[in-house]
Design a protein around this motif. Structure first.
Motif, PDB file in Angstrom:
ATOM      1  N   GLU A   1    -122.688  -0.602  54.232  1.00 38.23           N
ATOM      2  CA  GLU A   1    -123.466  -1.558  53.443  1.00 38.23           C
ATOM      3  C   GLU A   1    -124.805  -0.958  53.039  1.00 38.23           C
ATOM      4  N   GLU A   2    -125.455  -0.255  53.959  1.00 34.05           N
ATOM      5  CA  GLU A   2    -126.760   0.346  53.667  1.00 34.05           C
ATOM      6  C   GLU A   2    -126.650   1.458  52.633  1.00 34.05           C
TER       7      GLU A   2
ATOM      8  N   ARG B   1    -123.117  13.215  49.592  1.00 32.89           N
ATOM      9  CA  ARG B   1    -124.406  13.213  50.269  1.00 32.89           C
ATOM     10  C   ARG B   1    -125.460  13.961  49.450  1.00 32.89           C
ATOM     11  N   ALA B   2    -126.700  13.575  49.617  1.00 29.14           N
ATOM     12  CA  ALA B   2    -127.793  14.191  48.872  1.00 29.14           C
ATOM     13  C   ALA B   2    -127.910  15.677  49.247  1.00 29.14           C
ATOM     14  N   PRO B   3    -128.257  16.521  48.284  1.00 30.68           N
ATOM     15  CA  PRO B   3    -128.352  17.962  48.566  1.00 30.68           C
ATOM     16  C   PRO B   3    -129.552  18.330  49.423  1.00 30.68           C
ATOM     17  N   THR B   4    -130.460  17.391  49.649  1.00 26.59           N
ATOM     18  CA  THR B   4    -131.673  17.678  50.420  1.00 26.59           C
ATOM     19  C   THR B   4    -131.536  17.328  51.901  1.00 26.59           C
TER      20      THR B   4
ATOM     21  N   ALA C   1    -122.300   1.378  44.926  1.00 24.63           N
ATOM     22  CA  ALA C   1    -123.087   2.400  44.230  1.00 24.63           C
ATOM     23  C   ALA C   1    -124.024   3.014  45.247  1.00 24.63           C
ATOM     24  N   ALA C   2    -124.567   4.172  44.933  1.00 26.81           N
ATOM     25  CA  ALA C   2    -125.522   4.819  45.830  1.00 26.81           C
ATOM     26  C   ALA C   2    -126.783   3.963  45.920  1.00 26.81           C
TER      27      ALA C   2
ATOM     28  N   THR D   1    -127.627   9.426  49.615  1.00 22.66           N
ATOM     29  CA  THR D   1    -126.354   9.425  48.892  1.00 22.66           C
ATOM     30  C   THR D   1    -126.628   9.445  47.395  1.00 22.66           C
ATOM     31  N   VAL D   2    -125.989  10.359  46.686  1.00 27.85           N
ATOM     32  CA  VAL D   2    -126.237  10.463  45.253  1.00 27.85           C
ATOM     33  C   VAL D   2    -125.098   9.904  44.409  1.00 27.85           C
TER      34      VAL D   2
END
Length: 222
Positions: free
Chosen positions: A103-104, A69-72, A145-146, A152-153
């Motif tokens: 999927e998203e 998950r993104a750090p933000t 892929a993200a 999502t990173v």
């Protein structure tokens, strides 16, 4: 020794019937206000060099889809998780939520996924959700892929053999106010999997009969 994909799928189905959650999940802060959500716990056959293992009969040929998950983000920032998210009114059921979110987030083609079972709900205290893990089999793997780097990173497939390796397992220790929670965790090639995701994987591995004995006295803070 390894098992066929058909054998692994059968063991996952049996695990879904036998699985029961540990009581060690932190309780919800607001049970009545908790929002429904789903995650996709997607197992498939490795499409890269097999990970070797001496003891787990199933692990050598399998992997599981995870993301970072993104750090933000406001909750679970930077953590490794299953694809998934909150239910929407248009979703037919928990499986539909998990597939839509996957999927998203990862670009997964849901037509290549066979839903095996919707597992019992799990409380996710930090974000106050009631989460249904959706156990699935990747019949036709698609490119992932993200998709949205704000959420999502990184998206990656982790060999099950590496997760089961006793050298990669320990008990995480986390403090919530005056309470202390201990739960299984994994560290694979520098990537730490802990919390909700690790606890779900741990329960599935146990119910599948895949677990290799590991040192549960090795405790580390997270």
């Amino acid at each position: 020794m390894s098992v066929t994909p058909r054998g692994a799928r059968a063991e996952l189905l049996a695990a879904a019937r036998a699985l029961s959650w540990s009581t060690s999940f932190p309780p919800l802060f607001d049970a009545e206000g908790a929002k429904p959500a789903s995650v996709l716990v997607l197992f498939g056959v490795l499409d890269d060099i097999p990970a070797t293992t001496r003891e787990a009969s199933v692990a050598r040929d399998l992997d599981v889809l995870l993301q970072r998950r993104a750090p933000t983000l406001s909750s679970h920032a930077g953590q490794v998780s299953f694809p998934g998210g909150r239910a929407e009114d248009a979703d037919a059921d928990a499986a539909a939520t998990a597939l839509r979110e996957a999927e998203e987030e990862t670009g997964l083609d849901p037509h290549g996924v066979e839903v095996l079972a919707m597992l019992p709900e799990v409380p996710l205290a930090v974000s106050n959700h009631r989460v249904t893990p959706v156990l699935a089999w990747w019949t036709s793997p698609s490119r992932v892929a993200a998709v949205d780097h704000a959420e999502t990173v990184e998206v990656f497939r982790v060999p099950v053999a590496k997760l089961l390796d006793p050298a990669n397992r320990y008990m995480s220790v986390r403090h919530y106010g005056a309470q202390t929670f201990r739960a299984p965790a994994f560290e694979v090639d520098g990537t730490i999997v802990w919390g909700f995701t690790a606890m779900v994987l741990h329960a599935i591995f146990d119910a599948s009969g895949w677990t290799i004995p590991w040192n549960e006295q090795d405790e580390r803070p997270v």
